[in-house]
Enzyme design. Structure first.
Site, PDB file in Angstrom:
ATOM      1  N   ARG A  33       2.750  -0.699   2.392  1.00 36.16           N
ATOM      2  CA  ARG A  33       1.258  -0.599   1.849  1.00 36.16           C
ATOM      3  C   ARG A  33       1.111   0.251   0.603  1.00 36.16           C
ATOM      4  O   ARG A  33       1.778   1.375   0.297  1.00 36.16           O
ATOM      5  CB  ARG A  33       0.265   0.097   2.994  1.00 36.16           C
ATOM      6  CG  ARG A  33      -0.115  -0.927   4.125  1.00 36.16           C
ATOM      7  CD  ARG A  33      -0.711  -0.213   5.075  1.00 36.16           C
ATOM      8  NE  ARG A  33      -1.770   0.841   4.741  1.00 36.16           N
ATOM      9  CZ  ARG A  33      -2.504   1.522   5.509  1.00 36.16           C
ATOM     10  NH1 ARG A  33      -2.376   1.457   6.880  1.00 36.16           N
ATOM     11  NH2 ARG A  33      -3.526   2.448   5.188  1.00 36.16           N
ATOM     12  N   ARG A  49     -15.419   6.730  10.897  1.00 33.30           N
ATOM     13  CA  ARG A  49     -14.566   7.733  10.078  1.00 33.30           C
ATOM     14  C   ARG A  49     -15.809   8.713   9.451  1.00 33.30           C
ATOM     15  O   ARG A  49     -15.046   9.600   8.885  1.00 33.30           O
ATOM     16  CB  ARG A  49     -13.996   6.915   8.957  1.00 33.30           C
ATOM     17  CG  ARG A  49     -12.225   6.869   9.165  1.00 33.30           C
ATOM     18  CD  ARG A  49     -11.926   6.070   7.950  1.00 33.30           C
ATOM     19  NE  ARG A  49     -10.454   6.227   7.606  1.00 33.30           N
ATOM     20  CZ  ARG A  49      -9.532   5.297   8.296  1.00 33.30           C
ATOM     21  NH1 ARG A  49      -9.715   4.360   9.104  1.00 33.30           N
ATOM     22  NH2 ARG A  49      -8.156   5.565   7.739  1.00 33.30           N
ATOM     23  N   ARG A 105      -6.050  10.732   1.217  1.00 32.27           N
ATOM     24  CA  ARG A 105      -6.403  10.367   2.523  1.00 32.27           C
ATOM     25  C   ARG A 105      -6.737  11.353   3.528  1.00 32.27           C
ATOM     26  O   ARG A 105      -7.498  11.365   4.255  1.00 32.27           O
ATOM     27  CB  ARG A 105      -5.714   9.095   3.090  1.00 32.27           C
ATOM     28  CG  ARG A 105      -5.712   7.844   2.172  1.00 32.27           C
ATOM     29  CD  ARG A 105      -4.269   7.217   2.058  1.00 32.27           C
ATOM     30  NE  ARG A 105      -4.019   6.468   3.519  1.00 32.27           N
ATOM     31  CZ  ARG A 105      -2.958   5.996   4.008  1.00 32.27           C
ATOM     32  NH1 ARG A 105      -1.760   5.888   3.075  1.00 32.27           N
ATOM     33  NH2 ARG A 105      -2.730   5.477   5.116  1.00 32.27           N
ATOM     34  N   LYS A 128      -2.001   5.554  15.551  1.00 30.22           N
ATOM     35  CA  LYS A 128      -3.016   4.774  15.972  1.00 30.22           C
ATOM     36  C   LYS A 128      -2.682   3.355  16.342  1.00 30.22           C
ATOM     37  O   LYS A 128      -2.887   2.681  17.298  1.00 30.22           O
ATOM     38  CB  LYS A 128      -4.256   4.881  15.344  1.00 30.22           C
ATOM     39  CG  LYS A 128      -4.907   6.343  15.100  1.00 30.22           C
ATOM     40  CD  LYS A 128      -6.194   6.452  14.138  1.00 30.22           C
ATOM     41  CE  LYS A 128      -5.961   5.605  12.601  1.00 30.22           C
ATOM     42  NZ  LYS A 128      -4.919   6.632  11.897  1.00 30.22           N
TER      43      LYS A 128
HETATM   44  P1  ADP Z   1      -4.518   4.552   8.178  1.00 29.33           P
HETATM   45  O1  ADP Z   1      -3.354   3.964   8.524  1.00 29.33           O
HETATM   46  O2  ADP Z   1      -4.301   5.639   6.994  1.00 29.33           O
HETATM   47  O3  ADP Z   1      -5.150   5.168   9.445  1.00 29.33           O
HETATM   48  P2  ADP Z   1      -6.253   2.641   7.841  1.00 29.33           P
HETATM   49  O4  ADP Z   1      -5.717   1.281   7.610  1.00 29.33           O
HETATM   50  O5  ADP Z   1      -7.226   2.734   8.980  1.00 29.33           O
HETATM   51  O6  ADP Z   1      -5.377   4.021   7.572  1.00 29.33           O
HETATM   52  O7  ADP Z   1      -7.304   2.351   6.466  1.00 29.33           O
HETATM   53  C1  ADP Z   1      -6.903   2.131   5.173  1.00 29.33           C
HETATM   54  C2  ADP Z   1      -8.194   2.500   4.134  1.00 29.33           C
HETATM   55  O8  ADP Z   1      -9.210   1.465   4.495  1.00 29.33           O
HETATM   56  C3  ADP Z   1      -8.530   3.849   4.294  1.00 29.33           C
HETATM   57  O9  ADP Z   1      -7.948   4.608   3.237  1.00 29.33           O
HETATM   58  C4  ADP Z   1     -10.008   3.514   3.588  1.00 29.33           C
HETATM   59  O10 ADP Z   1      -9.873   3.244   2.174  1.00 29.33           O
HETATM   60  C5  ADP Z   1     -10.383   2.065   4.305  1.00 29.33           C
HETATM   61  N1  ADP Z   1     -10.897   2.500   5.684  1.00 29.33           N
HETATM   62  C6  ADP Z   1     -10.553   2.005   6.864  1.00 29.33           C
HETATM   63  N2  ADP Z   1     -11.551   2.296   7.809  1.00 29.33           N
HETATM   64  C7  ADP Z   1     -12.462   2.792   7.241  1.00 29.33           C
HETATM   65  C8  ADP Z   1     -13.736   3.458   7.694  1.00 29.33           C
HETATM   66  N3  ADP Z   1     -14.093   3.289   8.842  1.00 29.33           N
HETATM   67  N4  ADP Z   1     -14.591   3.817   6.740  1.00 29.33           N
HETATM   68  C9  ADP Z   1     -14.273   3.872   5.402  1.00 29.33           C
HETATM   69  N5  ADP Z   1     -13.247   3.278   4.770  1.00 29.33           N
HETATM   70  C10 ADP Z   1     -12.287   2.841   5.889  1.00 29.33           C
HETATM   71  P1  ADP Z   2      -1.693   4.986  12.078  1.00 36.72           P
HETATM   72  O1  ADP Z   2      -2.252   3.467  12.393  1.00 36.72           O
HETATM   73  O2  ADP Z   2      -2.625   6.024  12.643  1.00 36.72           O
HETATM   74  O3  ADP Z   2      -2.036   5.172  10.427  1.00 36.72           O
HETATM   75  P2  ADP Z   2       0.890   4.036  12.709  1.00 36.72           P
HETATM   76  O4  ADP Z   2       0.904   3.790  14.240  1.00 36.72           O
HETATM   77  O5  ADP Z   2       0.993   3.036  11.769  1.00 36.72           O
HETATM   78  O6  ADP Z   2      -0.226   5.020  12.164  1.00 36.72           O
HETATM   79  O7  ADP Z   2       2.347   4.836  12.696  1.00 36.72           O
HETATM   80  C1  ADP Z   2       2.656   5.461  11.201  1.00 36.72           C
HETATM   81  C2  ADP Z   2       4.157   5.506  11.065  1.00 36.72           C
HETATM   82  O8  ADP Z   2       4.759   6.323  11.955  1.00 36.72           O
HETATM   83  C3  ADP Z   2       4.692   3.895  11.535  1.00 36.72           C
HETATM   84  O9  ADP Z   2       5.722   3.684  10.433  1.00 36.72           O
HETATM   85  C4  ADP Z   2       5.212   4.165  12.862  1.00 36.72           C
HETATM   86  O10 ADP Z   2       6.060   3.200  13.260  1.00 36.72           O
HETATM   87  C5  ADP Z   2       5.445   5.659  13.025  1.00 36.72           C
HETATM   88  N1  ADP Z   2       5.196   6.125  14.199  1.00 36.72           N
HETATM   89  C6  ADP Z   2       3.886   5.636  14.835  1.00 36.72           C
HETATM   90  N2  ADP Z   2       3.942   6.647  16.083  1.00 36.72           N
HETATM   91  C7  ADP Z   2       5.249   7.354  15.951  1.00 36.72           C
HETATM   92  C8  ADP Z   2       5.693   8.498  17.062  1.00 36.72           C
HETATM   93  N3  ADP Z   2       5.228   8.936  17.977  1.00 36.72           N
HETATM   94  N4  ADP Z   2       6.970   9.151  16.489  1.00 36.72           N
HETATM   95  C9  ADP Z   2       7.572   8.904  15.333  1.00 36.72           C
HETATM   96  N5  ADP Z   2       7.126   7.673  14.287  1.00 36.72           N
HETATM   97  C10 ADP Z   2       5.988   7.004  14.889  1.00 36.72           C
END
Ligand code: ADP
Ligand code: ADP
Ligand code: ADP
Length: 213
Positions: free
Chosen positions: A160, A88, A171, A13
């Site tokens: 992170r 979420r 998660r 994302k």
């Molecule tokens: P990811 O990279 O795993 O998609 P995020 O960066 O979006 O994770 O979120 C990291 C953490 O922040 C989540 O594990 C949760 O604890 C919190 N968080 C983020 N967005 C939300 C939401 N919409 N509702 C509840 N908790 C959230």
């Molecule tokens: P999210 O925001 O959904 O948690 P990220 O965009 O941060 O996910 O992606 C998670 C990890 O995987 C990052 O280190 C990113 O560089 C890598 N990544 C993202 N998209 C791809 C893909 N299509 N194939 C392989 N690695 C990816």
């Protein structure tokens, strides 16, 4: 356009968001980025959110709904937006509907980053981020030009605290139990597009552009 990105941690994302934002001139609101900034700044909000985030659990609906309600007032978010990591839970989705109704708008499209859980551990444990921008890199799949350094600013990258195999497990549990029902919620309204998020980043971008064209 008014878009929602839904997908498990590591589904891509955050990687696709800046591209969508540049292409369609939207504002990008990532609740995870905003919460991490609040934790780092030790604001009252950050202090309340930290414990759940460290454990890989969701923070309370009221906290994140408040953040989004506030952020949607930004001038840059009036013509459209990308919500990344929100809603979420079904409660968050219902509250978002009310917020948007009050503003006379609605969600146009929900992009569902569909991917198998088995792929996510390698993506998450190899992720490095630039905290100030939210940009993410990967040691194997998207390495920065200089190891440990942001390509744009030259600033250091960090890992992170919750990007470990153990916290990923909680998660993912939260995703399946609390967030997958949100996909059904929007599917009933008929505006969900499923993206093959296992493909390489450029291929996913192409699918995103097709979905939005
Ligand atoms: P990811 O990279 O795993 O998609 P995020 O960066 O979006 O994770 O979120 C990291 C953490 O922040 C989540 O594990 C949760 O604890 C919190 N968080 C983020 N967005 C939300 C939401 N919409 N509702 C509840 N908790 C959230
Ligand atoms: P999210 O925001 O959904 O948690 P990220 O965009 O941060 O996910 O992606 C998670 C990890 O995987 C990052 O280190 C990113 O560089 C890598 N990544 C993202 N998209 C791809 C893909 N299509 N194939 C392989 N690695 C990816
Ligand atoms: P605006 O649309 O008001 O210019 P910003 O670009 O400052 O907003 O960022 C809005 C949110 O998106 C912030 O939480 C920020 O951390 C996050 N963000 C900004 N750039 C990126 C990026 N390249 N990748 C992921 N998240 C980002």
């Amino acid at each position: 356009k008014r878009l929602i990105l839904i997908g498990p941690p590591g589904s891509g994302k955050g990687t696709q968001s800046p591209i969508i934002k540049d292409e369609y001139c939207l504002c990008h609101l990532a609740t995870g980025d905003m919460l991490r900034a609040a934790v780092a700044a030790k604001t009252p909000l950050g202090i309340k959110a930290k414990e759940a985030m460290d454990k890989g659990e969701l923070v309370s609906d009221d906290l994140v709904v408040g953040i989004i309600d506030e952020a949607l007032k930004k001038p840059s978010c009036q013509k459209g937006f990308i919500l990344d990591g929100f809603p979420r839970t079904v409660v968050q989705a219902e509250k978002l509907d009310v917020m948007l109704q009050n503003r006379g708008t609605k969600v146009d499209k929900v992009l569902n980053f569909a991917i198998d859980d088995a792929i996510l551990e390698e993506r998450i444990t190899g992720r490095w981020i630039h905290p100030a921008s939210g940009r993410s890199y990967h040691t194997k799949f998207a390495p920065p030009k200089v190891p440990g350094t942001d390509d744009v600013t030259g600033e250091p990258l960090i890992q992170r605290k919750d990007d470990t195999a153990a916290v990923l497990k909680s998660r993912l549990e939260a995703f399946h139990r609390q967030t997958e029902p949100v996909i059904d919620y929007y599917a009933k309204k008929g505006n969900v597009v499923n993206l093959p998020a296992e493909k390489p980043p450029q291929a996913v971008t192409a699918e995103v552009k097709t979905a939005l064209s």
